[in-house]
Design a protein around this motif. Structure first.
Motif, PDB file in Angstrom:
ATOM      1  N   ASP A 101       0.833  -1.206   0.000  1.00  0.00           N
ATOM      2  CA  ASP A 101       0.000   0.000   0.000  1.00  0.00           C
ATOM      3  C   ASP A 101       0.868   1.257   0.000  1.00  0.00           C
ATOM      4  OD1 ASP A 101      -2.260  -1.535   0.001  1.00  0.00           O
ATOM      5  OD2 ASP A 101      -2.826  -1.115   2.073  1.00  0.00           O
ATOM      6  N   GLU A 102       1.901   1.273   0.828  1.00  0.00           N
ATOM      7  CA  GLU A 102       2.788   2.438   0.894  1.00  0.00           C
ATOM      8  C   GLU A 102       3.449   2.702  -0.455  1.00  0.00           C
ATOM      9  OE1 GLU A 102       5.408   1.518   4.137  1.00  0.00           O
ATOM     10  OE2 GLU A 102       3.799   1.706   5.622  1.00  0.00           O
ATOM     11  N   ILE A 117       0.855   4.123  -2.767  1.00  0.00           N
ATOM     12  CA  ILE A 117       0.576   5.514  -2.397  1.00  0.00           C
ATOM     13  C   ILE A 117       1.674   6.424  -2.933  1.00  0.00           C
ATOM     14  CG2 ILE A 117       0.438   7.111  -0.436  1.00  0.00           C
ATOM     15  CD1 ILE A 117      -0.970   4.751   1.084  1.00  0.00           C
ATOM     16  N   PHE A 170      -1.973  11.408   4.253  1.00  0.00           N
ATOM     17  CA  PHE A 170      -1.894  10.094   4.894  1.00  0.00           C
ATOM     18  C   PHE A 170      -0.520   9.968   5.547  1.00  0.00           C
ATOM     19  CE2 PHE A 170      -0.688   5.541   4.581  1.00  0.00           C
ATOM     20  CZ  PHE A 170      -1.573   5.054   5.519  1.00  0.00           C
ATOM     21  N   PHE A 194      -3.565   1.950   5.627  1.00  0.00           N
ATOM     22  CA  PHE A 194      -4.324   2.688   4.625  1.00  0.00           C
ATOM     23  C   PHE A 194      -5.793   2.288   4.683  1.00  0.00           C
ATOM     24  CE2 PHE A 194      -6.034   3.164   0.308  1.00  0.00           C
ATOM     25  CZ  PHE A 194      -5.895   4.536   0.165  1.00  0.00           C
ATOM     26  N   TRP A 243      -7.481   4.113   7.484  1.00  0.00           N
ATOM     27  CA  TRP A 243      -7.614   5.515   7.103  1.00  0.00           C
ATOM     28  C   TRP A 243      -8.780   5.685   6.126  1.00  0.00           C
ATOM     29  CZ3 TRP A 243      -6.318   8.233   2.409  1.00  0.00           C
ATOM     30  CH2 TRP A 243      -6.203   9.621   2.560  1.00  0.00           C
TER      31      TRP A 243
END
Length: 181
Positions: free
Chosen positions: A6-7, A10, A64, A70, A73
């Motif tokens: 996910d990071e 992003i 974020f 995530f 969030w």
């Protein structure tokens, strides 16, 4: 591992890759839909809420901070967007929260068992209306979306103890509602 992926997605999205944001949307669309469905009466309204959630998340992606996952969030944004949607329409809570399509049925060849399981799950889904929106969201996140208590507490902006207590009371209330039918 998932958080690392996910990071990375992003980072690439912030660098301009819409395809990476598409992957994030596809990964979490069911979670966002489940939360939005808790606030909307129709599928069209649910989809409108989902669209708003993903647009807001995209616009605010640079904020974020990574203190939570995530997914947490995004579900928090979905919760707030659902609350805003209800407030702007001044409507009471929906009659039905979860579609049976979002609930997986056991596999097997015994059709009678599958039908009984479907009926039992429908009773639980129908009984969700006895809960307030906050409790309903907690139940959906925990038992229909398998979210950990810690993340539910983050979404609901409360302590883990309060989230556990809310789930305990909600399950007890649901059990009583299902038995009463």
């Amino acid at each position: 591992m998932l958080e690392t992926v996910d990071e990375l997605l992003i980072e690439k999205t912030l660098a301009g890759s819409l395809e990476c944001y598409d992957v994030l949307m596809k990964r979490y669309q069911r979670d966002v839909f489940a939360v939005a469905r808790g606030y909307a009466r129709s599928v069209d309204d649910t989809l409108d809420i989902c669209q708003n959630v993903f647009l807001k998340a995209y616009r605010k992606l640079d904020t974020f901070a990574g203190r939570s996952s995530f997914k947490t969030w995004l579900v928090t944004i979905a919760n707030r967007e659902g609350l805003n949607w209800v407030r702007t329409r001044s409507r009471k809570a929906p009659d039905t929260v979860v579609d049976l399509e979002t609930v997986t049925l056991p596999s097997g060849s015994d059709q009678e068992a599958v039908l009984l399981e479907t009926e039992r799950r429908q009773k639980v889904v129908d009984s969700l209306e006895v809960l307030n929106q906050r409790s309903r969201l907690a139940v959906i996140l925990r038992y229909f979306r398998d979210m950990p208590i810690r993340e539910i507490a983050e979404v609901l902006e409360c302590s883990e103890g309060v989230a556990r207590n809310m789930l305990f009371r909600s399950v007890r209330k649901l059990r009583a509602a299902v038995i009463a039918e």
